[in-house]
Design a protein around this motif. Structure first.
Motif, PDB file in Angstrom:
ATOM      1  N   VAL A   1       2.190   8.932   5.580  1.00 25.95           N
ATOM      2  CA  VAL A   1       1.648  10.040   6.440  1.00 25.95           C
ATOM      3  C   VAL A   1       0.127   9.780   6.474  1.00 25.95           C
ATOM      4  O   VAL A   1      -0.290   9.709   7.595  1.00 25.95           O
ATOM      5  CB  VAL A   1       1.866  11.347   5.551  1.00 25.95           C
ATOM      6  N   ASN A   2      -0.316   9.336   5.260  1.00 27.31           N
ATOM      7  CA  ASN A   2      -2.064   9.064   5.615  1.00 27.31           C
ATOM      8  C   ASN A   2      -2.268   7.960   6.186  1.00 27.31           C
ATOM      9  O   ASN A   2      -3.129   7.974   6.997  1.00 27.31           O
ATOM     10  CB  ASN A   2      -2.313   9.025   4.084  1.00 27.31           C
ATOM     11  N   ALA A   3      -1.407   6.934   6.219  1.00 26.87           N
ATOM     12  CA  ALA A   3      -1.482   5.655   6.927  1.00 26.87           C
ATOM     13  C   ALA A   3      -1.291   5.794   8.267  1.00 26.87           C
ATOM     14  O   ALA A   3      -1.900   5.009   9.283  1.00 26.87           O
ATOM     15  CB  ALA A   3      -0.648   4.629   6.196  1.00 26.87           C
ATOM     16  N   LEU A   4      -0.435   6.624   8.696  1.00 25.17           N
ATOM     17  CA  LEU A   4      -0.036   6.526  10.176  1.00 25.17           C
ATOM     18  C   LEU A   4      -1.332   6.687  11.115  1.00 25.17           C
ATOM     19  O   LEU A   4      -1.116   5.985  12.299  1.00 25.17           O
ATOM     20  CB  LEU A   4       1.148   7.602  10.527  1.00 25.17           C
ATOM     21  N   PRO A   5      -2.113   7.715  10.839  1.00 24.68           N
ATOM     22  CA  PRO A   5      -3.003   7.975  11.983  1.00 24.68           C
ATOM     23  C   PRO A   5      -4.139   6.724  12.233  1.00 24.68           C
ATOM     24  O   PRO A   5      -4.546   6.416  13.032  1.00 24.68           O
ATOM     25  CB  PRO A   5      -3.891   9.308  11.611  1.00 24.68           C
ATOM     26  N   ALA A   6      -4.131   5.977  10.953  1.00 21.16           N
ATOM     27  CA  ALA A   6      -5.068   4.939  11.237  1.00 21.16           C
ATOM     28  C   ALA A   6      -4.394   3.536  11.810  1.00 21.16           C
ATOM     29  O   ALA A   6      -5.234   2.786  12.174  1.00 21.16           O
ATOM     30  CB  ALA A   6      -5.725   4.388   9.735  1.00 21.16           C
TER      31      ALA A   6
ATOM     32  N   TYR B   1       0.606  -1.312  -0.020  1.00 28.74           N
ATOM     33  CA  TYR B   1      -0.212  -0.036   0.157  1.00 28.74           C
ATOM     34  C   TYR B   1       0.859   1.282   0.026  1.00 28.74           C
ATOM     35  O   TYR B   1       0.337   2.612  -0.254  1.00 28.74           O
ATOM     36  CB  TYR B   1      -1.093  -0.112   1.111  1.00 28.74           C
ATOM     37  N   LEU B   2       2.176   1.137   0.263  1.00 28.65           N
ATOM     38  CA  LEU B   2       3.219   2.249   0.215  1.00 28.65           C
ATOM     39  C   LEU B   2       3.747   2.442  -1.317  1.00 28.65           C
ATOM     40  O   LEU B   2       4.345   3.538  -1.484  1.00 28.65           O
ATOM     41  CB  LEU B   2       4.173   2.202   1.227  1.00 28.65           C
ATOM     42  N   SER B   3       3.426   1.511  -2.355  1.00 28.99           N
ATOM     43  CA  SER B   3       4.106   1.779  -3.466  1.00 28.99           C
ATOM     44  C   SER B   3       3.002   1.882  -4.661  1.00 28.99           C
ATOM     45  O   SER B   3       1.952   1.705  -4.342  1.00 28.99           O
ATOM     46  CB  SER B   3       4.645   0.345  -3.716  1.00 28.99           C
ATOM     47  N   LEU B   4       3.527   2.603  -5.598  1.00 28.43           N
ATOM     48  CA  LEU B   4       2.596   2.967  -6.596  1.00 28.43           C
ATOM     49  C   LEU B   4       2.661   1.873  -7.691  1.00 28.43           C
ATOM     50  O   LEU B   4       3.539   1.555  -8.497  1.00 28.43           O
ATOM     51  CB  LEU B   4       3.332   4.264  -7.355  1.00 28.43           C
ATOM     52  N   GLY B   5       1.658   0.963  -7.425  1.00 27.61           N
ATOM     53  CA  GLY B   5       1.715  -0.344  -8.229  1.00 27.61           C
ATOM     54  C   GLY B   5       2.249  -1.518  -7.547  1.00 27.61           C
ATOM     55  O   GLY B   5       2.788  -1.340  -6.280  1.00 27.61           O
TER      56      GLY B   5
END
Length: 211
Positions: free
Chosen positions: A81-86, A26-30
């Motif tokens: 950054v987007n995944a950290l709070p979750a 989920y951290l890679s583009l593709g």
């Protein structure tokens, strides 16, 4: 001027692609293998063009390679950054991902500095000395006699020197012994520092939450 070795830059490019095998999907583009595959497909013609003396096409293909690496890096950091709070990722996975992206940050910007300074490696090889440099290396500040005594009279930077600049920028968030002279060099160093600082702050914030 002596030809600069290209193999350290090739290793750096392939290493960045390989790092993406160690971070979550989920951290890679593709797919995680995609970046490495693209870098291999671009590196082969770049090396072939260099050996054939086609400097201009090789340079611009190298710039394209750097743009892809930089875009992928920024995208991955934004996803982190987007995944950290979750709290989607275990602590070990977060540390592994952040470390991989931090190393990628160092290598990506080392490639930028090496590829752009004084027109790039091919143009630097055509000069009798290092001209129009974007970085003031300590060796350039030595007087003629001192440079001769240190056996640096014909010294010119290569990839390791630019890797050192990139490493210092990611750790100290500022230049150390080598000062940037041009606006593009200062701008790239600021972008690199922001990316590195973002990764470090993310780790610190997660560590505080864990404690």
């Amino acid at each position: 001027m002596k030809a600069e070795p290209r193999w350290p830059a090739v290793i750096a490019v392939l290493a960045i692609g390989g790092i993406y095998f160690a971070i979550p999907d989920y951290l890679s583009l593709g797919p995680r293998w995609l970046l490495l595959a693209v870098m291999v497909l671009l590196t082969i013609p770049i090396v072939a063009m260099h050996r054939a003396g086609l400097a201009a096409p090789a340079k611009w293909l190298g710039v394209l390679s750097n743009l892809i690496l930089t875009g992928d890096l920024i995208w991955s950091v934004a996803l982190l950054v987007n995944a950290l709070p979750a709290h989607k990722e275990p602590q070990g996975t977060l540390l592994q991902s952040a470390a991989g992206l931090w190393v990628s940050n160092v290598l990506v910007f080392a490639l930028w500095y090496w590829r752009l300074d004084a027109g790039g490696p091919w143009q630097r090889e055509q000069q009798d000395r290092h001209r129009t440099a974007a970085f003031l290396f300590p060796q350039f500040m030595m007087e003629g006699e001192d440079r001769d005594q240190a056996k640096l009279s014909g010294w010119t930077p290569n990839f390791v020197d630019y890797l050192f600049i990139a490493f210092n920028t990611s750790t100290a968030f500022s230049p150390t012994d080598t000062a940037p002279l041009t606006r593009w060099a200062k701008a790239l160093m600021m972008v690199q520092s922001v990316i590195s600082l973002t990764i470090v702050v993310l780790l610190a914030a997660r560590a505080v939450n864990i404690l």
